[in-house]
Design an enzyme around this catalytic site. Structure first.
Site, PDB file in Angstrom:
ATOM      1  N   THR A 304      15.285 -26.247  -3.279  1.00 56.18           N
ATOM      2  CA  THR A 304      14.880 -24.863  -3.039  1.00 56.18           C
ATOM      3  C   THR A 304      14.073 -24.297  -4.203  1.00 56.18           C
ATOM      4  O   THR A 304      13.034 -23.658  -4.017  1.00 56.18           O
ATOM      5  CB  THR A 304      16.119 -23.959  -2.831  1.00 56.18           C
ATOM      6  OG1 THR A 304      16.712 -24.270  -1.589  1.00 56.18           O
ATOM      7  CG2 THR A 304      15.744 -22.492  -2.819  1.00 56.18           C
ATOM      8  N   HIS A 481      12.278 -27.508   2.505  1.00 54.29           N
ATOM      9  CA  HIS A 481      12.365 -28.968   2.365  1.00 54.29           C
ATOM     10  C   HIS A 481      13.150 -29.515   3.535  1.00 54.29           C
ATOM     11  O   HIS A 481      13.632 -28.749   4.371  1.00 54.29           O
ATOM     12  CB  HIS A 481      13.035 -29.357   1.041  1.00 54.29           C
ATOM     13  CG  HIS A 481      14.334 -28.637   0.805  1.00 54.29           C
ATOM     14  ND1 HIS A 481      15.498 -28.966   1.460  1.00 54.29           N
ATOM     15  CD2 HIS A 481      14.640 -27.561   0.030  1.00 54.29           C
ATOM     16  CE1 HIS A 481      16.458 -28.142   1.078  1.00 54.29           C
ATOM     17  NE2 HIS A 481      15.967 -27.268   0.221  1.00 54.29           N
TER      18      HIS A 481
HETATM   19  C1  GP9 Z   1      21.299 -21.614  -2.846  1.00 56.19           C
HETATM   20  C2  GP9 Z   1      20.188 -22.170  -2.048  1.00 56.19           C
HETATM   21  C3  GP9 Z   1      20.274 -23.663  -1.877  1.00 56.19           C
HETATM   22  O1  GP9 Z   1      21.163 -20.395  -3.442  1.00 56.19           O
HETATM   23  O2  GP9 Z   1      18.981 -21.612  -2.265  1.00 56.19           O
HETATM   24  O3  GP9 Z   1      19.452 -24.435  -2.659  1.00 56.19           O
HETATM   25  P1  GP9 Z   1      19.179 -25.973  -2.300  1.00 56.19           P
HETATM   26  O4  GP9 Z   1      20.506 -26.685  -2.337  1.00 56.19           O
HETATM   27  O5  GP9 Z   1      18.589 -26.038  -0.924  1.00 56.19           O
HETATM   28  O6  GP9 Z   1      18.245 -26.467  -3.308  1.00 56.19           O
HETATM   29 MN    MN Z   2      16.856 -25.342   0.045  1.00 52.88          MN
END
Ligand code: GP9
Ligand code: MN
Length: 736
Positions: A304, A481
């Site tokens: 993310t 993603h």
């Molecule tokens: C948590 C979320 C998840 O705040 O944005 O992140 P990710 O695990 O998808 O990298």
């Molecule tokens: Mn994510």
């Protein structure tokens, strides 16, 4: 008798060592439960939490076992104990203010984003802190009264070595336990909270120190020629705007919606004859959105956070770990919120239902120039409203309106969803889609949470239309993603009409497509766009739509609408996709057939070689830019470097109200446009949690109560009356 024996043991070196180890373990555990919120769940995590202070305590105190002479050995051991206690104490105080742990840069006062402890920190002390320091007094009394005595006999070296070896073994054991529960804990460093939860405060601090040393080393090796190479590449890479699109959304609000783990294959996909995301499909198939069907995610381990970084800075994430976590606190960024604010006066905010410290967002956003960050602390986070990573999406969107409507326009805001996150669980009452029927439950449930997200979006869009924001805002939807990993693609294959037995790396690469959909107000010429691109290309695209030329900024992507747009899409591992080919290592696949080109022609070879050079070059230059923090040396003309100290994410709500009040009839917020009334009545949500919200729930008013206190401290009666009149600050909190 027994007591005497214990007393005798305490008066040996091993006895004193055991006593200090026990005391330190005990107070650390008490602090974990009383002061820190580590989100510990389940027996396993509790077990790891309980043992995590042991290894480092044994290791550190064990150093004093090597000292032969009595008094120096005791002094040394006690000093180590005091230093470790001080670290614990400072972190407790720091946590009270920042809900985060102290990094080395904060301790040394080098951090640009957050302050360390100041004299006012004293006011944060609480009586319970005696738990942390009280034992020092007891130890002193013990020695003064001769209850505790120095044992002059040295510990045999063999025994000391045995203890060191044992503690190192314990430490490794502890790390393995952490990695089992949270793979890639150390390489990805999601959140400082996770490191402390699994590894303890000491290990976190040492780990942070090593990381800081590595970063500093890279920074110190920066030379001006490094920047020159990047500037040269940037100039060559720049794609000038498409005149038809340049500035067509000038000064419009920008609403970015981050679709967690959302892949392109979901669009128009039917499971058992039913559309999974009917609402998104309707947008995709209509003309109000420019929707890209060859848009790829390019994230690395930072998932993310990498997506966010690419979308808002047009630089890549790092080859390992998360750029946000590793470098985000101290790097210089030229991010979207800062650029829009400085060129066209945009205000900016992020809405996200997880803790602010996840992916180090609470620090990075300041460097990106975000003015407000509404994280979990601004929402009603009673357990009914939560899913794995935070607030359920329907609630996050709905409850954000309260803040959104007070933002001055034009605004640049980002909503980060999270319900559609691995392992894709949502409670029964929010399930309204039949899961798939493979033997992998996360594949099956992916469709259920994606459907939930789709409904959440529909309700939010309905509000955007009713409130008038839809016609006044660029709205961007993008998938960050994959949700289904390469290994699970084999389970998914049959649902896509493919066979698991012939599924290969080419197919995995095609699955990296994610949606990018852009709505431009009052433009109905959208539709599906086929050009190839990736997350890195978004920022120059957006800037051009808003009428801001991207030329002077260092960016690795190019405007998707530009006729000069570069369609070579780099993955973080050097593989890449072009409109014709997919290149995985040394294997070239033809996109149209999915077949390997075993004997490429001279022309194909030359084309691939050129593209490969571009890919390796842009990744290497982006890494050099970020690792060496070179943007600190590059200030585009007219750009004012962001000072993260300008931002403080406490009291966001009250600050919005205060500003609105100050601007009076010059206020451009939705609230002001709506004759000083809320627009929340235009929001129809079917979220079951909203129908049953317990008005007496203490959490409901946590943001309100913070706003309330802040406003009282400003002692502006007029704002208070406005707040009391309609803002819903509950009476219970305002009486505090
Ligand atoms: C948590 C979320 C998840 O705040 O944005 O992140 P990710 O695990 O998808 O990298
Ligand atoms: Mn994510």
């Amino acid at each position: 008798m027994r007591f005497k024996k214990i007393h005798q043991f305490l008066n040996t070196r091993w006895g004193y060592f055991t006593l200090l180890t026990f005391l330190f373990w005990l107070k650390t555990i008490l602090v974990y439960f009383i002061d820190f919120h580590l989100g510990v769940k389940g027996m396993y995590q509790y077990f790891v939490l309980l043992i995590n202070p042991i290894a480092t305590t044994l290791l550190l105190l064990g150093l004093a076992l090597y000292v032969k002479r009595g008094v120096p050995a005791y002094i040394f051991m006690t000093l180590i104990y005091i230093a470790n206690t001080a670290l614990l104490m400072f972190n407790v105080i720091y946590y009270r203010e920042f809900t985060d742990f102290m990094t080395i840069n904060v301790m040394l006062g080098y951090s640009t984003v957050s302050q360390g402890l100041s004299s006012s920190s004293i006011s944060l002390l609480k009586p319970q802190d005696l738990i942390i320091v009280g034992d020092l007094i007891l130890l002193a009394i013990g020695f003064i009264t001769k209850f505790l005595k120095v044992d002059p006999r040295p510990v045999p070296k063999k025994q000391a070595v045995a203890m060191t070896s044992f503690s190192i073994f314990m430490l490794l054991f502890n790390i393995v336990l952490g990695e089992i529960d949270r793979p890639q804990l150390l390489t990805r460093t999601f959140d400082r909270e996770y490191l402390v939860k699994y590894l303890g405060l000491d290990t976190f601090t040492v780990y942070d120190a090593l990381k800081t040393a590595k970063n500093n080393h890279a920074r110190n090796s920066a030379e001006s020629s490094d920047l020159n190479k990047i500037l040269k590449f940037n100039r060559k890479n720049y794609a000038k705007p498409n005149p038809k699109m340049f500035g067509i959304a000038k000064k419009k609000n920008v609403i970015i919606i981050h679709l967690e783990s959302f892949q392109q294959f979901l669009i128009n996909f039917k499971l058992n004859g039913k559309e999974v995301t009917p609402f998104l499909n309707s947008l995709y198939n209509g003309k109000d959105f420019y929707s890209f069907d060859n848009f790829f995610n390019q994230v690395g381990q930072g998932k993310t956070s990498d997506a966010e970084n690419m979308m808002e800075t047009s630089t890549f994430g790092l080859p390992q770990g998360s750029l946000f976590s590793a470098l985000g606190s101290d790097n210089t960024f030229e991010g979207a919120p800062a650029i829009l604010n400085q060129t066209q006066g945009y205000s900016s905010a992020v809405f996200h239902g997880n803790n602010g410290s996840f992916w180090n967002r609470d620090n990075v956003y300041k460097n990106l120039g975000y003015q407000y960050f509404f994280d979990a602390s601004y929402f009603n986070t009673n357990s009914n409203n939560l899913t794995e990573y935070g607030m359920k999406d329907k609630l996050m969107f709905h409850d954000s309106v309260k803040y959104l409507e007070h933002m001055q326009q034009p605004f640049y805001v980002k909503f980060i969803t999270l319900s559609n996150h691995f392992p894709f669980v949502i409670d029964q009452k929010n399930q309204s889609f039949e899961p798939a029927n493979t033997d992998d439950s996360s594949v099956n449930n992916y469709f259920v949470t994606a459907h939930y997200l789709d409904q959440a979006l529909q309700q939010f869009f309905d509000y955007l239309k009713k409130s008038g924001l839809y016609n006044n805002s660029v709205i961007v939807l993008y998938g960050d993603h994959y949700g289904i990993s390469d290994t699970r693609n084999l389970k998914l294959a049959p649902l896509l009409g493919k066979s698991a037995s012939t599924w290969n790396s080419f197919d995995d690469a095609q699955m990296q497509r994610v949606p990018l959909m852009i709505h431009i107000p009052n433009d109905h010429n959208g539709g599906v766009q086929h050009q190839y691109g990736g997350e890195i290309d978004f920022l120059p695209t957006l800037l051009h739509l808003l009428g801001i030329n991207s030329e002077k900024y260092i960016q690795f992507g190019t405007d998707l609408f530009s006729p000069e747009h570069n369609q070579v899409v780099a993955f973080r591992n050097d593989n890449f996709v072009t409109p014709k080919y997919t290149v995985i290592g040394n294997t070239i696949y033809e996109n149209q057939t999915g077949q390997i080109i075993t004997h490429p022609s001279k022309e194909v070879k030359a084309e691939i070689a050129k593209d490969r050079k571009h890919v390796t070059e842009e990744l290497a230059l982006s890494d050099s830019l970020n690792n060496k923090n070179l943007l600190r040396y590059y200030v585009p003309k007219g750009f004012k470097p962001v000072d993260p100290k300008d931002f403080d994410y406490h009291n966001g709500y009250a600050k919005l109200l205060e500003q609105e009040q100050k601007l009076g009839n010059r206020s451009d917020s939705l609230w002001s446009e709506n004759h000083d009334k809320t627009t929340i009545d235009k929001y129809n949500s079917d979220a079951p949690e909203l129908q049953t919200t317990d008005k007496n729930d203490k959490n409901v008013s946590s943001a309100d109560s913070a706003a309330d206190k802040y406003l009282q401290s400003l002692s502006k009666g007029s704002i208070m009356s406005k707040v009391d009149a309609g803002e819903g600050i509950s009476s219970s909190s305002s009486s505090k």
